[in-house]
Design a protein around this motif. Structure first.
Motif, PDB file in Angstrom:
ATOM      1  N   ASP A  86      31.493  30.758  40.787  1.00 22.53           N
ATOM      2  CA  ASP A  86      30.424  31.340  39.973  1.00 22.53           C
ATOM      3  C   ASP A  86      31.037  32.107  38.802  1.00 22.53           C
ATOM      4  OD1 ASP A  86      28.197  32.618  38.912  1.00 22.53           O
ATOM      5  OD2 ASP A  86      27.407  33.254  40.862  1.00 22.53           O
ATOM      6  N   PRO A  87      31.464  31.377  37.763  1.00 24.19           N
ATOM      7  CA  PRO A  87      32.133  32.023  36.630  1.00 24.19           C
ATOM      8  C   PRO A  87      31.297  33.121  35.977  1.00 24.19           C
ATOM      9  CG  PRO A  87      32.238  29.629  36.420  1.00 24.19           C
ATOM     10  CD  PRO A  87      31.364  29.921  37.583  1.00 24.19           C
ATOM     11  N   HIS A  88      29.994  32.924  35.936  1.00 30.08           N
ATOM     12  CA  HIS A  88      29.116  33.930  35.329  1.00 30.08           C
ATOM     13  C   HIS A  88      29.180  35.247  36.105  1.00 30.08           C
ATOM     14  CE1 HIS A  88      25.760  35.477  33.016  1.00 30.08           C
ATOM     15  NE2 HIS A  88      25.160  35.806  34.155  1.00 30.08           N
ATOM     16  N   ALA A  89      29.130  35.174  37.430  1.00 34.60           N
ATOM     17  CA  ALA A  89      29.212  36.376  38.260  1.00 34.60           C
ATOM     18  C   ALA A  89      30.574  37.048  38.113  1.00 34.60           C
ATOM     19  CB  ALA A  89      28.940  36.037  39.720  1.00 34.60           C
ATOM     20  N   ALA A  90      31.630  36.256  38.076  1.00 32.36           N
ATOM     21  CA  ALA A  90      32.978  36.808  37.919  1.00 32.36           C
ATOM     22  C   ALA A  90      33.106  37.552  36.598  1.00 32.36           C
ATOM     23  CB  ALA A  90      34.020  35.695  38.013  1.00 32.36           C
ATOM     24  N   THR A  91      32.568  36.969  35.544  1.00 32.77           N
ATOM     25  CA  THR A  91      32.601  37.613  34.229  1.00 32.77           C
ATOM     26  C   THR A  91      31.804  38.913  34.253  1.00 32.77           C
ATOM     27  OG1 THR A  91      32.906  35.503  33.114  1.00 32.77           O
ATOM     28  CG2 THR A  91      32.030  37.315  31.790  1.00 32.77           C
ATOM     29  N   GLY A  92      30.688  38.922  34.949  1.00 33.11           N
ATOM     30  CA  GLY A  92      29.871  40.133  35.056  1.00 33.11           C
ATOM     31  C   GLY A  92      30.613  41.255  35.757  1.00 33.11           C
ATOM     32  N   ILE A  93      31.263  40.944  36.861  1.00 31.34           N
ATOM     33  CA  ILE A  93      32.016  41.965  37.585  1.00 31.34           C
ATOM     34  C   ILE A  93      33.197  42.442  36.747  1.00 31.34           C
ATOM     35  CG2 ILE A  93      33.484  42.376  39.615  1.00 31.34           C
ATOM     36  CD1 ILE A  93      31.501  40.519  41.161  1.00 31.34           C
ATOM     37  N   GLU A  94      33.861  41.517  36.076  1.00 29.63           N
ATOM     38  CA  GLU A  94      34.960  41.887  35.185  1.00 29.63           C
ATOM     39  C   GLU A  94      34.486  42.829  34.093  1.00 29.63           C
ATOM     40  OE1 GLU A  94      37.864  39.232  33.082  1.00 29.63           O
ATOM     41  OE2 GLU A  94      37.649  38.115  34.958  1.00 29.63           O
ATOM     42  N   SER A  95      33.316  42.586  33.547  1.00 35.34           N
ATOM     43  CA  SER A  95      32.761  43.450  32.500  1.00 35.34           C
ATOM     44  C   SER A  95      32.502  44.860  33.015  1.00 35.34           C
ATOM     45  CB  SER A  95      31.463  42.865  31.940  1.00 35.34           C
ATOM     46  OG  SER A  95      31.714  41.663  31.276  1.00 35.34           O
ATOM     47  N   VAL A  96      31.964  44.948  34.231  1.00 32.87           N
ATOM     48  CA  VAL A  96      31.722  46.259  34.846  1.00 32.87           C
ATOM     49  C   VAL A  96      33.049  46.996  35.021  1.00 32.87           C
ATOM     50  CG1 VAL A  96      30.994  47.412  36.979  1.00 32.87           C
ATOM     51  CG2 VAL A  96      29.565  45.629  35.983  1.00 32.87           C
ATOM     52  N   LEU A  97      34.057  46.295  35.508  1.00 33.89           N
ATOM     53  CA  LEU A  97      35.369  46.913  35.729  1.00 33.89           C
ATOM     54  C   LEU A  97      36.031  47.311  34.410  1.00 33.89           C
ATOM     55  CD1 LEU A  97      36.689  44.613  38.587  1.00 33.89           C
ATOM     56  CD2 LEU A  97      35.859  46.977  38.802  1.00 33.89           C
ATOM     57  N   ALA A  98      35.879  46.485  33.388  1.00 32.91           N
ATOM     58  CA  ALA A  98      36.455  46.810  32.075  1.00 32.91           C
ATOM     59  C   ALA A  98      35.808  48.065  31.492  1.00 32.91           C
ATOM     60  CB  ALA A  98      36.286  45.627  31.120  1.00 32.91           C
ATOM     61  N   GLU A  99      34.494  48.169  31.627  1.00 31.64           N
ATOM     62  CA  GLU A  99      33.800  49.363  31.125  1.00 31.64           C
ATOM     63  C   GLU A  99      34.252  50.611  31.886  1.00 31.64           C
ATOM     64  OE1 GLU A  99      29.314  51.156  30.855  1.00 31.64           O
ATOM     65  OE2 GLU A  99      29.560  48.993  30.593  1.00 31.64           O
ATOM     66  N   LEU A 100      34.416  50.491  33.186  1.00 33.20           N
ATOM     67  CA  LEU A 100      34.901  51.604  34.001  1.00 33.20           C
ATOM     68  C   LEU A 100      36.288  52.041  33.528  1.00 33.20           C
ATOM     69  CD1 LEU A 100      34.399  53.300  36.682  1.00 33.20           C
ATOM     70  CD2 LEU A 100      35.854  51.570  37.763  1.00 33.20           C
ATOM     71  N   ASP A 101      37.156  51.072  33.316  1.00 36.30           N
ATOM     72  CA  ASP A 101      38.521  51.331  32.874  1.00 36.30           C
ATOM     73  C   ASP A 101      38.539  52.013  31.505  1.00 36.30           C
ATOM     74  OD1 ASP A 101      41.476  50.581  33.524  1.00 36.30           O
ATOM     75  OD2 ASP A 101      41.212  49.924  31.450  1.00 36.30           O
ATOM     76  N   GLU A 102      37.648  51.607  30.620  1.00 35.65           N
ATOM     77  CA  GLU A 102      37.595  52.183  29.282  1.00 35.65           C
ATOM     78  C   GLU A 102      36.961  53.569  29.270  1.00 35.65           C
ATOM     79  OE1 GLU A 102      35.630  49.451  26.634  1.00 35.65           O
ATOM     80  OE2 GLU A 102      36.968  47.817  27.210  1.00 35.65           O
ATOM     81  N   THR A 103      35.974  53.782  30.107  1.00 33.78           N
ATOM     82  CA  THR A 103      35.219  55.035  30.115  1.00 33.78           C
ATOM     83  C   THR A 103      35.973  56.164  30.802  1.00 33.78           C
ATOM     84  OG1 THR A 103      33.149  53.788  30.140  1.00 33.78           O
ATOM     85  CG2 THR A 103      33.024  56.098  30.785  1.00 33.78           C
ATOM     86  N   HIS A 104      36.674  55.846  31.866  1.00 38.56           N
ATOM     87  CA  HIS A 104      37.355  56.864  32.671  1.00 38.56           C
ATOM     88  C   HIS A 104      38.862  56.666  32.565  1.00 38.56           C
ATOM     89  CE1 HIS A 104      33.592  58.190  34.515  1.00 38.56           C
ATOM     90  NE2 HIS A 104      33.265  56.906  34.573  1.00 38.56           N
ATOM     91  N   LYS A 105      39.506  57.537  31.830  1.00 35.71           N
ATOM     92  CA  LYS A 105      40.944  57.394  31.582  1.00 35.71           C
ATOM     93  C   LYS A 105      41.787  57.561  32.839  1.00 35.71           C
ATOM     94  CE  LYS A 105      40.188  56.389  27.458  1.00 35.71           C
ATOM     95  NZ  LYS A 105      40.045  54.983  27.201  1.00 35.71           N
ATOM     96  N   SER A 106      41.238  58.192  33.885  1.00 41.97           N
ATOM     97  CA  SER A 106      41.991  58.366  35.132  1.00 41.97           C
ATOM     98  C   SER A 106      41.863  57.160  36.064  1.00 41.97           C
ATOM     99  CB  SER A 106      41.520  59.627  35.862  1.00 41.97           C
ATOM    100  OG  SER A 106      40.171  59.497  36.240  1.00 41.97           O
ATOM    101  N   VAL A 107      41.061  56.182  35.644  1.00 42.48           N
ATOM    102  CA  VAL A 107      40.852  54.984  36.464  1.00 42.48           C
ATOM    103  C   VAL A 107      41.623  53.818  35.860  1.00 42.48           C
ATOM    104  CG1 VAL A 107      39.145  53.337  37.332  1.00 42.48           C
ATOM    105  CG2 VAL A 107      38.567  55.767  37.195  1.00 42.48           C
ATOM    106  N   HIS A 108      42.320  53.098  36.721  1.00 42.79           N
ATOM    107  CA  HIS A 108      43.077  51.916  36.308  1.00 42.79           C
ATOM    108  C   HIS A 108      42.536  50.733  37.105  1.00 42.79           C
ATOM    109  CE1 HIS A 108      46.022  54.692  34.522  1.00 42.79           C
ATOM    110  NE2 HIS A 108      45.722  55.436  35.574  1.00 42.79           N
ATOM    111  N   VAL A 109      42.317  49.639  36.431  1.00 44.60           N
ATOM    112  CA  VAL A 109      41.777  48.442  37.083  1.00 44.60           C
ATOM    113  C   VAL A 109      42.782  47.311  36.956  1.00 44.60           C
ATOM    114  CG1 VAL A 109      39.941  46.716  37.084  1.00 44.60           C
ATOM    115  CG2 VAL A 109      39.388  49.126  36.626  1.00 44.60           C
ATOM    116  N   THR A 110      43.053  46.667  38.089  1.00 42.84           N
ATOM    117  CA  THR A 110      43.911  45.492  38.113  1.00 42.84           C
ATOM    118  C   THR A 110      43.137  44.355  38.794  1.00 42.84           C
ATOM    119  OG1 THR A 110      45.925  46.829  38.255  1.00 42.84           O
ATOM    120  CG2 THR A 110      46.089  44.521  38.944  1.00 42.84           C
ATOM    121  N   ILE A 111      43.116  43.217  38.146  1.00 46.50           N
ATOM    122  CA  ILE A 111      42.484  42.029  38.720  1.00 46.50           C
ATOM    123  C   ILE A 111      43.593  41.024  39.007  1.00 46.50           C
ATOM    124  CG2 ILE A 111      40.893  40.111  38.322  1.00 46.50           C
ATOM    125  CD1 ILE A 111      39.354  42.010  36.413  1.00 46.50           C
TER     126      ILE A 111
END
Length: 114
Positions: A86-111
C-alpha cells in the motif's frame, strides 16, 4: 529524518543512538496500514482512544514528543512491506514522521526500508 536500506545493522544503530543519549523505540511495520498503525500503537503505548488513522498517529506522536524528556529516536523497521502492499499508506505514515522530525528538534526518525 533518514531512510536506510535493508543492509543496516539495527543493533548497531540502536547502540549508536543510545551512546549519543537518545531513548530509542523500534516499531516493526506490517504489510497493511492497519497492522503498521497497530504496531505504532503497541510499541509506543498509545492511549485507548487512538483512532487507527494518520491524524490520530500525528496527534499521539506529537503528544509523546512534547512530553518526552531528552532526545528520542523512533525507528520504523520493515517499512518496505507496507510500501509494496500500500504505497499510499506508506507515504502517509512517512509524511507524519517527517513532520514530527521537523517540528520537534529532540525527535529523530529513522525508517529502515526492508
Amino acid at each position: 529524518m533518514r531512510v536506510l536500506n535493508d543492509k543496516v545493522d539495527l543493533e548497531g544503530l540502536i547502540a549508536d543512538a543510545v551512546e549519543e543519549g537518545r531513548q530509542v523505540q523500534v516499531v516493526r511495520g506490517g504489510a497493511t496500514k492497519a497492522a503498521t498503525l497497530e504496531a505504532f500503537s503497541q510499541e509506543l503505548n498509545f492511549p485507548e482512544w487512538f483512532g487507527m488513522n494518520l491524524d490520530a498517529l500525528a496527534d499521539c506522536l506529537d503528544t509523546l514528543a512534547r512530553e518526552s524528556e531528552g532526545e528520542w529516536e523512533i525507528v520504523w523497521d520493515d517499512a518496505a512491506a507496507l510500501r509494496r502492499s500500500d504505497p499510499h499508506a506508506a507515504t502517509g505514515i512517512e509524511s507524519v514522521l517527517a513532520e514530527l522530525d521537523e517540528t520537534h528538534k529532540s525527535v529523530h526518525v529513522t525508517i529502515i526500508d526492508r
